[in-house]
Design an enzyme around this catalytic site. Structure first.
Site, PDB file in Angstrom:
ATOM      1  N   ARG A  57       0.806  -1.220   0.000  1.00 31.13           N
ATOM      2  CA  ARG A  57       0.000   0.000   0.000  1.00 31.13           C
ATOM      3  C   ARG A  57       0.840   1.271   0.000  1.00 31.13           C
ATOM      4  O   ARG A  57       0.467   2.261  -0.642  1.00 31.13           O
ATOM      5  CB  ARG A  57      -0.957  -0.009   1.194  1.00 31.13           C
ATOM      6  CG  ARG A  57      -2.026  -1.085   1.094  1.00 31.13           C
ATOM      7  CD  ARG A  57      -3.059  -0.919   2.191  1.00 31.13           C
ATOM      8  NE  ARG A  57      -4.088  -1.953   2.128  1.00 31.13           N
ATOM      9  CZ  ARG A  57      -5.139  -1.988   2.927  1.00 31.13           C
ATOM     10  NH1 ARG A  57      -5.308  -1.041   3.846  1.00 31.13           N
ATOM     11  NH2 ARG A  57      -6.024  -2.952   2.819  1.00 31.13           N
ATOM     12  N   ASP A 158     -15.679   9.491   7.701  1.00 33.89           N
ATOM     13  CA  ASP A 158     -14.597   8.522   7.576  1.00 33.89           C
ATOM     14  C   ASP A 158     -13.281   9.281   7.616  1.00 33.89           C
ATOM     15  O   ASP A 158     -13.223  10.469   7.274  1.00 33.89           O
ATOM     16  CB  ASP A 158     -14.708   7.732   6.264  1.00 33.89           C
ATOM     17  CG  ASP A 158     -13.997   6.382   6.341  1.00 33.89           C
ATOM     18  OD1 ASP A 158     -14.684   5.369   6.534  1.00 33.89           O
ATOM     19  OD2 ASP A 158     -12.754   6.355   6.240  1.00 33.89           O
TER      20      ASP A 158
END
Length: 290
Positions: A57, A158
């Site tokens: 990632r 979020d």
């Protein structure tokens, strides 16, 4: 995208999985530092076995900056505490596993709870991800109030700003809708045409009732006003340690109406973490003493 979503034909999709090139140096010290930084920033606890995930990632961020060593990337971050790269760092290490009407048993209960209200109905979705969960909530409430969307609002938050951008767009592949009831799809989605073929968009009457905003559950202030009839915090606490879980639940309590509901994920048990809530049903809680 201006046609009601008609019955589908054959829906299928395929995704290529990129190969992982081991051209960047990630040492044990780097990995430990990454685990510490993401815990400090977002409360996320990365297990030892997540090293491969971390590499894959964050490798994109290193290549973006022309770096070959994780130590150089981390040095850049720590040298500039207010740099925008921290947002990209956090986004990269945030897990977004979601789907429309995931843990489906919660939505009939939400509908039953909302149908007994005479006034407006407010929901906070504390882990909006790419939008499937808050839109599922909004579709449920739209059906409860017979399409009168002014009767409810959904606040969807979020920490991952990339996920929130996708959520605001409200556009999904037809494959992502494959398990939904046909009537629900016709009521709440528009089918894409032309270059949007194979895609569907949340109907504006539903999407306009969902307000998305960036929020870190570890932030000292959440900036949320008023109380909520329901709070969805599902499959989030599993990424936090117990002290963090306890603090967040204690902060949820005053934001919930006296007869409000708190929805948890299937593997989470809030009653073992905090005395503020008691179990009402399958992974659904009420305030203690109610």
């Amino acid at each position: 995208m201006n046609e009601p979503l008609a019955p589908p034909g054959s829906w299928s999709t395929s995704e290529g999985i990129p190969s992982l090139e081991r051209d960047l140096l990630l040492t044990e010290r780097d990995f430990s530092r990454i685990r510490q930084l993401i815990h400090e920033r977002a409360g996320i606890v990365l297990a030892e076995h997540k090293r491969e995930m971390v590499y894959s990632r964050l490798a994109k961020r290193l290549r973006h900056h022309g770096l070959t060593r994780f130590s150089d990337y981390l040095e850049r971050l720590e040298r500039r505490p207010d740099a925008r790269e921290w947002e990209a760092f956090t986004n990269a290490l945030t897990t977004n596993l979601t789907a429309f009407f995931r843990e489906a048993h919660h939505f009939p209960l939400l509908a039953e709870h909302a149908s007994g209200r005479t006034g407006g109905y407010r929901v906070w979705c504390a882990a909006a991800s790419t939008g499937e969960e808050p839109y599922s909530i909004a579709m449920t409430l739209s059906d409860v109030f017979s399409g009168n969307t002014s009767k409810f609002e959904v606040i969807a938050t979020d920490i991952d700003t990339d996920a929130l951008a996708r959520a605001r767009a409200g556009v999904y592949s037809i494959e992502q809708l494959s398990r939904l009831d046909e009537g629900l799809k016709r009521r709440h989605f528009l089918r894409g045409k032309g270059r949007h073929e194979g895609m569907a968009r949340i109907h504006p009457e539903v999407s306009q009732r969902v307000a998305f905003q960036s929020l870190n559950l570890l932030a000292p202030s959440w900036g949320l006003e008023g109380k909520f009839d329901a709070i969805f915090c599902r499959n989030v606490m599993i990424y936090f340690d117990k002290p963090t879980q306890t603090r967040i639940l204690e902060r949820f309590a005053p934001l919930l109406k006296p007869d409000g509901l708190l929805f948890a994920g299937h593997s989470e048990n809030f009653s073992q973490i905090s005395d503020a809530f008691r179990l009402r049903g399958q992974t659904v809680y009420r305030l203690a003493g109610r």
